[in-house]
Design a protein around this motif. Structure first.
Motif, mmCIF file in Angstrom:
data_model
loop_
_atom_site.group_PDB
_atom_site.id
_atom_site.type_symbol
_atom_site.label_atom_id
_atom_site.label_comp_id
_atom_site.label_asym_id
_atom_site.label_seq_id
_atom_site.Cartn_x
_atom_site.Cartn_y
_atom_site.Cartn_z
ATOM 1 N N GLY A 95 11.648 -44.580 -10.707
ATOM 2 C CA GLY A 95 12.456 -43.900 -11.718
ATOM 3 C C GLY A 95 12.138 -42.407 -11.800
ATOM 4 N N ILE A 96 11.160 -41.955 -11.017
ATOM 5 C CA ILE A 96 10.795 -40.522 -11.026
ATOM 6 C C ILE A 96 11.698 -39.769 -10.052
ATOM 7 N N ASP A 97 12.244 -38.640 -10.528
ATOM 8 C CA ASP A 97 13.024 -37.756 -9.640
ATOM 9 C C ASP A 97 12.189 -36.513 -9.384
ATOM 10 N N ILE A 98 12.056 -36.142 -8.130
ATOM 11 C CA ILE A 98 11.260 -34.942 -7.831
ATOM 12 C C ILE A 98 11.829 -34.214 -6.621
ATOM 13 N N GLU A 99 11.902 -32.900 -6.729
ATOM 14 C CA GLU A 99 12.399 -32.063 -5.633
ATOM 15 C C GLU A 99 11.359 -30.994 -5.316
ATOM 16 N N LEU A 100 11.389 -30.503 -4.088
ATOM 17 C CA LEU A 100 10.476 -29.441 -3.668
ATOM 18 C C LEU A 100 11.297 -28.441 -2.863
ATOM 19 N N GLU A 101 11.377 -27.230 -3.377
ATOM 20 C CA GLU A 101 12.215 -26.224 -2.693
ATOM 21 C C GLU A 101 11.368 -25.177 -2.001
ATOM 22 N N ILE A 102 11.870 -24.698 -0.865
ATOM 23 C CA ILE A 102 11.169 -23.615 -0.170
ATOM 24 C C ILE A 102 11.782 -22.297 -0.602
ATOM 25 N N PHE A 103 10.927 -21.382 -1.041
ATOM 26 C CA PHE A 103 11.406 -20.074 -1.478
ATOM 27 C C PHE A 103 10.942 -19.042 -0.454
ATOM 28 N N ASP A 104 11.885 -18.386 0.193
ATOM 29 C CA ASP A 104 11.565 -17.389 1.218
ATOM 30 C C ASP A 104 10.966 -16.160 0.539
ATOM 31 N N GLY A 105 9.698 -15.880 0.835
ATOM 32 C CA GLY A 105 8.932 -14.880 0.079
ATOM 33 C C GLY A 105 9.360 -13.452 0.301
ATOM 34 N N HIS A 106 8.778 -12.582 -0.492
ATOM 35 C CA HIS A 106 9.140 -11.178 -0.518
ATOM 36 C C HIS A 106 8.574 -10.417 0.678
ATOM 37 N N GLY A 107 7.384 -10.815 1.132
ATOM 38 C CA GLY A 107 6.839 -10.183 2.323
ATOM 39 C C GLY A 107 5.991 -8.966 2.089
ATOM 40 N N SER A 108 5.360 -8.859 0.934
ATOM 41 C CA SER A 108 4.393 -7.779 0.741
ATOM 42 C C SER A 108 3.081 -8.393 0.251
ATOM 43 N N TYR A 109 2.006 -7.640 0.419
ATOM 44 C CA TYR A 109 0.680 -8.132 0.026
ATOM 45 C C TYR A 109 0.646 -8.437 -1.463
#
Ligand SMILES: Cc1cc2nc3c(=O)[nH]c(=O)nc-3n(C[C@H](O)[C@H](O)[C@H](O)COP(=O)(O)O)c2cc1C
Length: 434
Positions: free
Chosen positions: A157-171
């Motif tokens: 009954g648990i719904d779970i998602e995992l999204e990839i977020f394309d990062g900004h690219g700085s330190y």
């Protein structure tokens, strides 16, 4: 003292890293199954607290305590973000984990997200890590096929998602609050802390759990094998292992998992195979360029958060850079000073101007135009700007110059006396950069 037994984190698996079968054969997703079916969030957190796991992203904050804060926050809407921003020179261990253990990271993320009851969960990843992103995507698709991600996970009954977020690219976008800002479409600039940390005021102003890739990869193993198994290696206050990114003047640069508390010498000799061409070690950055360096007479220092702090430096995310005797320390320091200057987001005036002026003074000295007064000015500037930023970037830039000047002042004075860089390598523009 650390004891070297089987690795705590890296596992040998059959097949390509994103293929789920190989991971299932070594107990993969067993911890997640238990979290879904039987373990309460408080039980997960208790086990993490018992394991003594500390964050591997640089600050070494106790993971169980951080999770507890988010779980017990009065605001019900929470978020979870895995920090895979990794952008520091000489640090590439998260990249290795992303590439080789995508399922272990995914499992760690699922457990973290479920434990704090996150509304949405993300893996914020360095935008240059193309192959790693692809591996992750393939692994997520396979985990979804098996029912570990998505709606009604394993019939619970648990719904779970995992999204990839394309990062900004700085330190600086790896600093957790700058990362959260950039995820909301704003410039990647850190927020002032204290008073509020992401555990209180994170993504969209809601409590947010942020953890490093390596921290999260440890979670499934701790829950599967037990906290007492985890604490069998490492030191009392820093249990477990650390992934060392080893670079610079070593025969075998690479990523190595070693027990916390291993000495600098052991990492260089056993993992790195010593220094090439029989050269001597001049200096080591045990925790990357943002922490003071140590010299060849300190190689028996133990590599863990507390021992290095006591010695006046830091473990950071264990990006160890070895510098040999043939390297000009002024050129090396200038290289990293330029990095800090280029990566300062410019928000805090002391950081913006401090990093710029330090790099300018370092350039002046390296190019043979420096004076004794410049050395005093640099030290004065370091003292003035250290600890003043919203994040620790400017502190890193100042302790780099301070420690370089303290340990290798004679090299700076030689540059000033000769009005040039005495190193042949540097003159030919061949200084080894890590
Ligand atoms: C300038 C700067 C850059 C940072 N970059 C990273 C990074 O790339 N990855 C990371 O996990 N933590 C990075 N950190 C530390 C994060 O702010 C944060 O402490 C960490 O993600 C928390 O995870 P942990 O508790 O698992 O260590 C950075 C900090 C600073 C000041």
């Amino acid at each position: 003292m650390p004891t070297a037994t089987e690795p705590r984190l890296v596992q040998q698996m059959e097949g390509a890293p994103w293929e789920i079968e190989g991971y299932l054969k070594v107990g993969g997703y067993e911890a997640w199954k238990r979290c879904v079916k039987e373990l309460k969030a408080t039980q997960v957190i208790d086990e993490l607290k018992k394991s003594g796991l500390r964050g591997r992203g640089g600050a070494g904050f106790p993971t169980g305590i951080k999770w507890d804060k988010v779980l017990n926050h009065r605001v019900p809407e929470r978020y979870f973000v895995c920090n895979a921003g990794e952008h520091e020179p000489g640090t590439f261990k998260d990249r290795h984990l992303l590439k080789t253990l995508p399922h272990q990271l995914i499992e760690g993320c699922l457990i973290a997200s479920r434990t704090v009851n996150a509304k949405a969960s993300f893996i914020y990843i360095n935008h240059e890590y193309h192959e790693e992103q692809q591996n992750l995507k393939k692994a997520i698709a396979q985990a979804r096929e098996r029912g570990f991600i998505g709606k009604n996970v394993l019939g619970s009954g648990i719904d779970i998602e995992l999204e990839i977020f394309d990062g900004h690219g700085s330190y600086v976008a790896g600093e957790e609050t700058a990362m959260l800002e950039s995820m909301q479409g704003r410039p990647a600039m850190p927020r002032q802390k204290p008073p509020f940390y992401p555990t209180d005021f994170g993504l969209y102003g809601k409590p947010t759990l942020v953890n490093n890739v390596e921290t999260l990869c440890n979670i499934p193993r701790i829950l599967y094998k037990g906290s007492s198994w985890f604490t069998q290696v490492g030191t009392e206050k820093c249990p477990g292992t650390m992934m060392f990114s080893l670079s610079g003047a070593v025969n075998r640069p690479g990523v190595y998992e070693m027990p916390m508390g291993v000495t600098i010498r052991e990492v260089i000799q056993q993992c790195g195979g010593g220094v090439p061409n029989g050269r001597k070690i001049k200096a080591v950055f045990p925790g990357g360029p943002a922490f003071p360096m140590v010299t060849a007479d300190q190689l028996d220092l133990m590599m863990d958060f507390d021992s290095l702090k006591k010695a006046g430096t830091g473990l950071g995310s264990a990006g160890m850079i070895v510098v040999d005797e043939a390297t000009c320390m002024v050129a090396k320091t200038l290289h990293f000073s330029n990095f800090f200057k280029n990566e300062s987001c410019g928000q805090c005036p002391p950081c913006r101007m401090g990093t710029m002026n330090l790099a300018a003074l370092m350039t002046k000295i390296e190019e043979g135009n420096g004076t004794q007064k410049d050395l005093d000015s640099m030290l004065q500037l370091c003292g003035f700007v250290k600890g003043t930023g919203y994040c620790t970037l400017v502190t890193g830039a100042s302790v780099l110059v301070q420690s370089s000047l303290k340990l290798f002042r004679h090299e700076y004075e030689e540059h000033i006396r000769l009005q040039r860089c005495p190193s042949q390598e540097a003159q030919a523009g061949m200084v080894a950069h890590s």
